[in-house]
Write an enzyme that holds these catalytic residues in place. Structure first.
Site, mmCIF file in Angstrom:
data_model
loop_
_atom_site.group_PDB
_atom_site.id
_atom_site.type_symbol
_atom_site.label_atom_id
_atom_site.label_comp_id
_atom_site.label_asym_id
_atom_site.label_seq_id
_atom_site.Cartn_x
_atom_site.Cartn_y
_atom_site.Cartn_z
ATOM 1 N N ASP A 35 108.247 60.871 28.700
ATOM 2 C CA ASP A 35 107.330 60.399 29.732
ATOM 3 C C ASP A 35 107.566 58.898 29.903
ATOM 4 O O ASP A 35 108.143 58.238 29.025
ATOM 5 C CB ASP A 35 105.891 60.700 29.310
ATOM 6 N N ASP A 37 105.188 56.111 31.976
ATOM 7 C CA ASP A 37 104.040 55.201 31.914
ATOM 8 C C ASP A 37 103.161 55.504 30.708
ATOM 9 O O ASP A 37 102.682 56.626 30.536
ATOM 10 C CB ASP A 37 103.221 55.315 33.195
#
Length: 268
Positions: A35, A37
């Site tokens: 992932d 952010d």
């Protein structure tokens, strides 16, 4: 691909950072799924203000090569947005919460048969941003995000407004994703998990053991499917009962990824 990795990786204390040598001894048999952010990058006041440290770009480039291309970014952002953030680096990716996919860094990305949001409905949802000048509207094509990090007092009003629109359109295939100071509305039925499942059917990911790192509620769907893929997952900044370990901050993730390049953790 035949794997020499043990299927019974010891469960780690979720208060500790996982040990590279114990969990990822063979990068040539793993698929790194990351992932962005809140996991790789520190959160910023607005999505456009995130910063990619130069050393992270170097680490990702080296890990992509070390895994023979089996490293992918898995994000709610569009792949076009991901490319802009990490430019000039381009990596395989699952974007738009599973709505888009690129298998090879040198290839084009394609939609995964997900239609964009209905224009009229999107317009009504976008109008919610007028509640406060601090709400940032982000149109991702397949979803619409209302960021309220700069106006935290509007959280309740945003969700109530979204709920009212959904109630007036009960048959619209919508799903609401609560995140870190963001309310995102997207097509139902497509998630990061469905994107990862599709990704793992194709080379160079096929047959490898996925290692997923995520920080938000939207990553829970991927945490949940790791057992069926013989994979392992780690949470960042929050605890989860279904992961193998825990990182406190993105900087810990970046340091851990750099450690994976240490020759002592790689068997050739």
């Amino acid at each position: 691909m035949t794997s020499n990795l043990a299927d019974d990786t010891p469960r780690q204390n979720t208060n500790s950072v996982p040990v590279p040598g114990a969990l990822v001894p063979h990068l040539d048999q793993c698929a790194l799924l990351l992932d962005i952010d809140g996991t790789l990058l520190d959160m910023a006041p607005t999505p456009r203000e995130v910063w990619v440290p130069p050393e992270l770009e170097q680490t990702l480039r080296a890990l992509h090569e070390r895994t023979s291309g089996a490293l992918a970014l898995v994000s709610g952002r569009s792949i076009n947005d991901i490319d802009l953030i990490f430019a000039p680096l381009k990596l395989p990716a699952v974007g738009g919460h599973g709505a888009e996919m690129r298998l090879l860094s040198s290839g084009d990305y394609a939609a995964t048969n997900v239609p964009p949001l209905d224009p009229e409905l999107k317009s009504r949802l976008a109008a919610i941003a007028r509640i406060s000048p601090g709400i940032l509207l982000e149109d991702k094509g397949y979803s619409l995000a209302l960021h309220y990090r700069l106006a935290p007092h509007t959280e309740k009003a945003i969700y109530e407004s979204v709920a009212a629109i959904r109630a007036e359109n009960p048959h619209a295939p919508l799903e609401v994703l609560p995140g870190k100071s963001v309310c995102e509305i997207k097509h139902a039925g497509v998630t990061k998990a469905t994107g990862v499942l599709e990704l793992m059917k194709h080379e160079p990911f096929k047959g490898r053991r996925p290692v997923f790192l995520g920080d938000d509620v939207t990553d829970e769907t991927v945490f949940a499917i790791m057992p069926e893929l013989r994979g392992i997952a780690f949470s960042v900044g929050r605890h989860s009962d279904i992961v193998a370990g825990h990182f406190d901050e993105p900087r810990d993730v970046r340091a851990w990824l750099a450690q994976l390049l240490d020759p002592q953790f790689v068997t050739t």
